[in-house]
Design an enzyme around this catalytic site. Structure first.
Site, short mmCIF file in Angstrom:
data_model
loop_
_atom_site.label_atom_id
_atom_site.label_comp_id
_atom_site.label_asym_id
_atom_site.label_seq_id
_atom_site.Cartn_x
_atom_site.Cartn_y
_atom_site.Cartn_z
N ARG A 198 0.85 -1.19 0.00
CA ARG A 198 0.00 0.00 0.00
C ARG A 198 0.89 1.25 0.00
O ARG A 198 1.97 1.26 0.62
CB ARG A 198 -0.84 -0.05 1.28
CG ARG A 198 -1.81 1.07 1.47
CD ARG A 198 -3.01 0.91 0.63
NE ARG A 198 -4.11 1.76 1.07
CZ ARG A 198 -5.11 2.09 0.26
NH1 ARG A 198 -5.12 1.69 -1.00
NH2 ARG A 198 -6.10 2.84 0.71
N THR A 236 -9.80 0.18 -9.40
CA THR A 236 -8.87 -0.76 -8.84
C THR A 236 -8.93 -1.98 -9.72
O THR A 236 -9.80 -2.08 -10.56
CB THR A 236 -9.33 -1.06 -7.40
OG1 THR A 236 -9.25 0.15 -6.68
CG2 THR A 236 -8.52 -2.13 -6.72
N THR A 282 -4.14 -0.91 -7.13
CA THR A 282 -4.93 0.28 -7.47
C THR A 282 -4.13 1.57 -7.53
O THR A 282 -3.05 1.68 -6.96
CB THR A 282 -6.06 0.47 -6.42
OG1 THR A 282 -6.97 1.45 -6.88
CG2 THR A 282 -5.53 0.86 -5.07
N ASN A 334 -6.32 4.06 -6.84
CA ASN A 334 -7.52 4.56 -6.17
C ASN A 334 -8.58 4.88 -7.22
O ASN A 334 -9.16 3.98 -7.79
CB ASN A 334 -7.24 5.72 -5.23
CG ASN A 334 -8.45 6.00 -4.33
OD1 ASN A 334 -9.30 5.12 -4.19
ND2 ASN A 334 -8.56 7.18 -3.77
N ASP A 338 -7.98 8.24 0.59
CA ASP A 338 -8.44 7.12 1.43
C ASP A 338 -8.16 7.37 2.92
O ASP A 338 -8.65 6.64 3.77
CB ASP A 338 -7.77 5.80 1.01
CG ASP A 338 -8.58 5.09 -0.08
OD1 ASP A 338 -9.69 5.54 -0.40
OD2 ASP A 338 -8.08 4.08 -0.62
N SER A 340 -7.56 0.84 3.61
CA SER A 340 -8.07 0.35 2.33
C SER A 340 -9.22 -0.62 2.56
O SER A 340 -9.36 -1.20 3.63
CB SER A 340 -6.94 -0.39 1.61
OG SER A 340 -7.44 -1.07 0.48
N SER A 341 -10.05 -0.78 1.52
CA SER A 341 -11.12 -1.80 1.55
C SER A 341 -10.75 -3.02 0.73
O SER A 341 -11.55 -3.95 0.63
CB SER A 341 -12.42 -1.22 0.99
OG SER A 341 -12.82 -0.11 1.73
N GLY A 395 -13.77 -1.79 -6.62
CA GLY A 395 -15.11 -1.27 -6.30
C GLY A 395 -15.15 -0.39 -5.06
O GLY A 395 -16.23 -0.18 -4.50
N GLY A 396 -14.00 0.14 -4.61
CA GLY A 396 -14.00 1.05 -3.45
C GLY A 396 -14.67 0.38 -2.26
O GLY A 396 -14.37 -0.77 -1.93
O1 DON Z 1 -8.00 0.90 -1.17
C1 DON Z 1 -9.17 1.19 -1.34
O2 DON Z 1 -10.07 0.78 -0.62
C2 DON Z 1 -9.54 2.06 -2.53
N1 DON Z 1 -8.44 2.90 -2.87
C3 DON Z 1 -9.96 1.17 -3.65
C4 DON Z 1 -10.43 1.95 -4.85
C5 DON Z 1 -11.23 1.16 -5.79
O3 DON Z 1 -11.51 0.01 -5.59
C6 DON Z 1 -11.75 1.88 -6.96
N2 DON Z 1 -12.32 0.94 -7.89
N3 DON Z 1 -13.27 0.74 -8.43
#
Ligand code: DON
Length: 569
Positions: A107, A380, A398, A400, A422, A451-452, A472-473
């Protein structure tokens, strides 16, 4: 300009290469593929046909799953620049054929000059654009160091062999997919804004079958191939990053680059019924949240209720509401904040958290706070790989947001992340995924942002069972949760579990988001009467996953929501 676009020949070459990819994919597949499209000797599922092809080639050449994963990570940086990256970060979950486990945290980190209130105006309000776009949005990249460490520990082929395929794709070009034609054309204006006067990578107008060559990026990959870590965090590329930061008022310094180290962390392991879940500990919140969600629903008869029935959806949503409230308060970089990990993933804790939920009526998110724990103190990409010996890799990586900060490192041909968003830029102020946070995830120099991302590997009876993950955030955690339940509880095959429409709740906003055509209108009506509200959206997640069948073959699930492609042999 370093880009080459030969107008007449390249589409034809592209079409030829695409055709040969298809033919070799098919030929490779027929050798050891059974009738239901399952593979015996290894499988790669990733976001782009060209990166999946790179992974498969490495496996066929005798590389193991980690060799293939490193090659795919670099290939994605070339062919899938919205999320594939050199300038971002991610997480790897690994399980060897003999059951050895490892998790690597690559990360990004806050630069040394970052400060807690750096995204607030003089009145103390969050200026979200600053953490989202431009030079200030970027954290210190972790992907290159992560790949070096993963390869040093587990790789079999030489470093040059695993970097070379990406370099070839950058230097010789590759055919862009039809969906990239549209996306690249649309991106033009934004890139102009954040890269004034630069030879950024996107040309104005793209057409079907265009062939894309990226010479700047090829040079950067050459440095990485020849010098490993030093090829990115020192020397010419570090000079280019430093110059870019100076030009655009960013914070990443040479010192930050020199000091960046990815980190092996103790894998987070939990159980759901007779399955073992191996996943990412913090700095991801995903692993802890996934185990909490599974613990919260384990003792209910989901199988009897059925997939996406009103009772199933209600139970899952109430679990999600409580877990995301915990996420906001209790999770952050474990090197800076004492995360009550053991407590949160204890099944008794989840039972307690679910004890106040009422079947007759939706709990209000405003009535839910994070659980009391002892004071002990949108782009991501995910890929899943298994090799012929059964070594498994699950990586989510990712920048982000799609195309990250939009800032290209001048002359180096790669994009920087916008991962600083984030962090919790201000308590109570949502990030781009609407997620809330506080002290645990406040900005501190050198700290990793929460992060998720939830790469996971599952075992059944001590043997490899599933490799799974998604972008997918904030919806990453719930999409992985649903994909696992789709297979274990609702008897779906891997592809069906991936295809199945998803839904999502994250405490705040207090609404169930669902994919168009996903939740039956009668189910929504029933839940609506209990006080649940709904919000329809186009797509949730892009899960790329692999399932080991009881007869020892690998069945892939490549998400049809994108260009995701599975290639096995
Ligand atoms: O680490 C995280 O949780 C976010 N930066 C992830 C971002 C993400 O999945 C965007 N995608 N669709």
């Amino acid at each position: 300009m370093h880009r080459k676009f030969s107008l007449n020949l390249q589409p034809a070459i592209g079409a030829l290469i695409a055709l040969s990819t298809l033919i070799s994919g098919c030929l490779g597949g027929t050798l050891s593929r059974n009738n239901s499209g399952e593979y015996k000797n290894g499988l790669v599922v990733s976001a782009h046909p060209s990166s999946s092809k790179v992974g498969l080639d490495i496996l066929k050449k005798g590389g193991n799953a980690v060799d293939a994963a490193v090659a795919v990570q670099f290939a994605l940086a070339v062919v899938y620049p919205g999320a594939g990256n050199l300038g971002g970060g991610g997480f790897m979950v690994y399980r060897s054929a003999s059951g050895e486990l490892a998790t690597l945290d690559f990360r990004e980190k806050a630069p040394g000059l970052a400060s807690r209130d750096m995204y607030l105006d003089s009145a103390g309000n969050a200026i979200t654009d600053k953490s989202l776009h431009g030079h200030l949005a970027a954290g210190v990249p972790g992907s290159v160091d992560g790949m070096v460490k993963a390869h040093q520990k587990f790789g079999k082929l030489s470093w040059a062999e695993v970097v070379q395929p990406a370099l070839d794709l950058a230097r010789n070009g590759f055919p862009i997919t039809d969906s990239q034609v549209e996306e690249f054309t649309e991106l033009q204006e934004k890139l102009k804004k954040y890269n004034p006067g630069k030879s950024y990578f996107i040309k104005a107008k793209w057409s079907k079958g265009d062939f894309w060559v990226q010479e700047d990026l090829a040079k950067t990959l050459e440095h990485i191939r020849d010098k490993g870590r030093e090829g990115f965090y020192a020397g010419e590329v570090a000079d280019q990053i430093e110059a870019e930061m100076k030009k655009g008022g960013g914070l990443i310094s040479r010192e930050d680059l020199k000091n960046y180290q990815s980190q092996w962390r103790e894998p987070l392991v939990g159980n759901y019924k007779n399955y073992k879940i191996i996943t990412m500990p913090p700095t991801s919140s995903g692993g802890i949240a996934l185990l909490q969600l599974l613990n919260s629903v384990e003792e209910y008869p989901l199988r009897r209720w059925g997939h996406n029935s009103d009772s199933t959806v209600q139970l899952m949503v109430e679990a999600e509401r409580r877990v995301y409230a915990d996420r906001a308060s209790h999770l952050g970089d474990p090197d800076f904040y004492k995360v009550p990990k053991k407590y949160l993933v204890d099944p008794i804790y989840s039972k307690f958290r679910m004890s106040d939920f009422n079947w007759g009526k939706a709990t209000l998110s405003s009535d839910i706070k994070a659980g009391e724990v002892p004071q002990e103190s949108e782009e991501t990409t995910h890929f899943s790989i298994v090799d012929r010996d059964g070594n498994a890799v699950s990586i989510t990586t990712t920048l982000n947001g799609g195309y990250g900060s939009m800032v290209f490192v001048g002359g180096a041909g790669f994009l920087l992340n916008n991962e600083m968003d984030d962090f919790s830029v201000k308590p109570g102020s949502p990030n781009m995924y609407g997620l809330l946070g506080g002290e645990a995830n406040a900005i501190v120099p050198g700290k990793r942002m929460l992060s998720s991302m939830t790469p996971a590997i599952l075992e059944k009876g001590g043997k490899l069972f599933m490799i799974v993950g998604t972008p997918g955030g904030s919806t990453i955690i719930t999409s992985v949760f649903q994909t696992i339940l789709n297979v274990i509880e609702f008897d779906m095959g891997m592809q069906a579990a991936v295809n199945a429409k998803k839904f999502h709740h994250q405490w705040y906003p207090d609404v169930i988001t669902f994919e168009k055509g996903g939740l039956d209108s009668l189910v929504r009506q029933k839940l609506n009467q209990k006080g649940y509200t709904f919000n329809e959206r186009r797509a949730i997640g892009r899960v790329d996953a692999i399932l080991k069948t009881p007869w020892g073959y690998y069945e892939g699930g490549a998400d049809p929501r994108g260009d995701d492609t599975l290639m096995g042999w």
